[in-house]
Design an enzyme around this catalytic site. Structure first.
Site, mmCIF file in Angstrom:
data_model
loop_
_atom_site.group_PDB
_atom_site.id
_atom_site.type_symbol
_atom_site.label_atom_id
_atom_site.label_comp_id
_atom_site.label_asym_id
_atom_site.label_seq_id
_atom_site.Cartn_x
_atom_site.Cartn_y
_atom_site.Cartn_z
ATOM 1 N N ARG A 263 0.807 -1.186 -0.006
ATOM 2 C CA ARG A 263 0.195 -0.004 -0.058
ATOM 3 C C ARG A 263 1.191 1.410 -0.053
ATOM 4 O O ARG A 263 1.996 1.203 0.145
ATOM 5 C CB ARG A 263 -0.909 0.130 1.340
ATOM 6 C CG ARG A 263 -0.047 0.002 2.481
ATOM 7 C CD ARG A 263 -0.786 0.463 3.896
ATOM 8 N NE ARG A 263 -0.751 1.802 3.637
ATOM 9 C CZ ARG A 263 0.421 2.720 3.845
ATOM 10 N NH1 ARG A 263 1.576 2.240 4.050
ATOM 11 N NH2 ARG A 263 0.409 4.087 3.829
ATOM 12 N N GLY A 264 0.276 2.383 -0.284
ATOM 13 C CA GLY A 264 0.944 3.800 -0.079
ATOM 14 C C GLY A 264 1.322 3.818 -1.919
ATOM 15 O O GLY A 264 1.870 3.241 -2.363
ATOM 16 N N ARG B 139 -6.534 -1.077 -7.232
ATOM 17 C CA ARG B 139 -7.092 0.147 -6.536
ATOM 18 C C ARG B 139 -7.530 1.309 -7.256
ATOM 19 O O ARG B 139 -6.256 1.479 -8.133
ATOM 20 C CB ARG B 139 -6.217 0.401 -5.236
ATOM 21 C CG ARG B 139 -6.270 -0.797 -4.264
ATOM 22 C CD ARG B 139 -5.465 -0.328 -2.977
ATOM 23 N NE ARG B 139 -6.127 0.518 -2.181
ATOM 24 C CZ ARG B 139 -5.730 1.158 -1.108
ATOM 25 N NH1 ARG B 139 -4.245 1.332 -0.880
ATOM 26 N NH2 ARG B 139 -6.423 1.942 -0.258
ATOM 27 N N GLN C 263 -3.423 2.880 9.740
ATOM 28 C CA GLN C 263 -1.899 3.086 9.074
ATOM 29 C C GLN C 263 -1.175 3.858 10.158
ATOM 30 O O GLN C 263 0.032 3.822 10.152
ATOM 31 C CB GLN C 263 -1.960 3.589 7.634
ATOM 32 C CG GLN C 263 -2.556 2.706 6.853
ATOM 33 C CD GLN C 263 -4.211 2.707 6.631
ATOM 34 O OE1 GLN C 263 -4.883 3.111 7.441
ATOM 35 N NE2 GLN C 263 -4.601 2.408 5.478
ATOM 36 N N ASP D 136 -2.023 10.604 -2.573
ATOM 37 C CA ASP D 136 -2.353 9.663 -3.574
ATOM 38 C C ASP D 136 -2.582 10.133 -5.000
ATOM 39 O O ASP D 136 -2.357 9.389 -5.886
ATOM 40 C CB ASP D 136 -3.712 8.832 -3.112
ATOM 41 C CG ASP D 136 -3.171 7.820 -1.844
ATOM 42 O OD1 ASP D 136 -3.335 8.412 -0.695
ATOM 43 O OD2 ASP D 136 -2.970 6.890 -1.966
HETATM 44 O O1 MRU Z 1 -5.076 3.262 1.802
HETATM 45 P P1 MRU Z 1 -3.442 3.401 1.833
HETATM 46 O O2 MRU Z 1 -2.904 3.088 3.197
HETATM 47 O O3 MRU Z 1 -3.058 2.857 0.593
HETATM 48 O O4 MRU Z 1 -3.396 5.049 1.879
HETATM 49 C C1 MRU Z 1 -2.134 5.752 1.665
HETATM 50 C C2 MRU Z 1 -2.192 7.043 1.861
HETATM 51 O O5 MRU Z 1 -3.451 7.771 1.955
HETATM 52 C C3 MRU Z 1 -0.982 7.659 1.978
HETATM 53 O O6 MRU Z 1 -0.779 8.620 2.749
HETATM 54 C C4 MRU Z 1 -0.331 8.038 0.474
HETATM 55 O O7 MRU Z 1 -0.424 6.948 -0.381
HETATM 56 C C5 MRU Z 1 0.893 8.549 0.534
HETATM 57 S S1 MRU Z 1 2.323 7.422 0.747
HETATM 58 C C6 MRU Z 1 3.595 8.206 0.512
#
Ligand code: MRU
Length: 324
Positions: free
Chosen positions: A47-48, A82, A185, A226
């Site tokens: 993720r991220g 996603r 997270q 994102d």
């Molecule tokens: O649902 P996730 O855990 O993938 O969401 C991640 C985020 O919202 C982060 O803040 C974003 O991806 C930036 S990561 C450098």
């Protein structure tokens, strides 16, 4: 032992930390097929946004290596695993653009993305730390949301890259971490990373974020993204927008740290971005069945974003500057 990468390529397959198991256990997944990669992405084992970009590129290399008759199906599944972080599709397309030069070129392009992630994040972190150091006096306290650390990238991190850079310069006093409901997270991943760095930090429930700022406990909010649209709207984990509103009210700078690949010039504003809606059971846990709306991301309007730092530049959307 060298630096542990969140996602890596070893012996012709992907090796990634299973982030659903953290902080209790550090378990590595060996991923040999696009199908298993898509599953890992959907359940947030990987993720991220930047990590999804690298996963997309490596997944594209797997897809072109495998049975040609499955290629289109696998690439479509990967692209749509996603919807919100633009980096996933960007990573797939970035690697696939080299396909006319052959399968090896696709893997080469994906590996280049993997190898360059740390340098990109160091540049983002340093630019963000420079900007904060210029604006604020002495060691600062920062508030962050979700996890935009090494775990969301390959190494180092974006928002936590800024934090790491401040820490190295002895300019960091404290980090307030929002827990980040419903998948925690912040509570599970960001506190784990900060503890590993030896950074003094405090975990708060998401709804305390505004009060942390109103009490003057944090000097700046630093988050990842994102997707950033052409007008400077920032799409990030649900709960980012209320934090930006509270930061504006408290007169605290709201800094977004993200790679250039998170900027989507094709979409003019945040309202155009597909926001992922996840299974309500993530919200309910053991509670009895009730209707839910489990929005995974929100849109922070550009006028609330004091600055965006990337590996290449600093943009100030609140002053009308546009990233694309
Ligand atoms: O649902 P996730 O855990 O993938 O969401 C991640 C985020 O919202 C982060 O803040 C974003 O991806 C930036 S990561 C450098």
């Amino acid at each position: 032992m060298g630096v542990v990468r969140t996602i890596d390529w070893q012996d012709h397959h992907i090796v990634a930390i299973d982030q659903t198991k953290l902080p209790g256990e550090v378990v590595f997944l060996d991923i040999f097929t696009v199908e298993d990669l898509v599953d890992a992405i959907r359940r947030l084992a990987i993720r991220g946004a930047p990590a999804l970009g690298v996963a997309g590129a490596l997944g594209a290399a797997m897809a072109v290596r495998d049975e040609p008759r499955n290629r289109d199906r696998d690439l479509a599944a990967l692209r749509t695993a996603r919807p919100t972080a633009v980096n996933l599709v960007w990573g797939v397309d970035h690697a696939l653009a080299t396909l006319p030069r052959g399968e090896d070129a696709v893997l080469g392009s994906a590996l280049e993305l993997l190898e360059s992630d740390a340098a990109r994040n160091h540049a983002i972190g340093d630019r963000g730390a420079d900007w904060l150091a210029e604006r604020l006096d002495g060691p600062v306290a920062v508030q962050t949301h979700c996890n935009a650390g090494a775990l969301a990238c390959v190494e180092w991190g974006t928002a936590l890259g800024v934090v790491r850079s401040l820490h190295e310069r002895r300019l960091l006093r404290h980090v307030y971490v929002d827990e980040t409901r419903p998948l925690l997270q912040g509570a599970r991943l960001t506190t784990w990373e900060l503890a590993g760095m030896g950074v003094d930090h405090t975990l708060v429930v998401d709804s305390a974020g505004a009060t942390v700022l109103a009490r003057g406990l944090a000097d700046a909010v630093v988050v990842g993204a994102d997707r950033i649209t052409a007008n400077g709207d920032v799409v990030n984990k649900i709960g980012t927008y209320p934090l930006a509103l509270a930061a504006a009210r408290a007169g605290v700078p709201f800094l977004v740290a993200a790679p250039e690949s998170t900027i989507d010039p094709a979409l003019s504003a945040g309202a155009d971005v597909e926001i992922e809606v996840r299974d309500g059971r993530e919200v309910l846990g053991d509670l009895p069945e009730t209707r839910t709306l489990n929005l995974a991301f929100d849109v922070t309007p550009a006028d609330l974003v004091t600055a965006i730092v990337t590996e290449d530049r600093l943009v100030r959307p609140a002053l009308g500057e546009r990233p694309a």
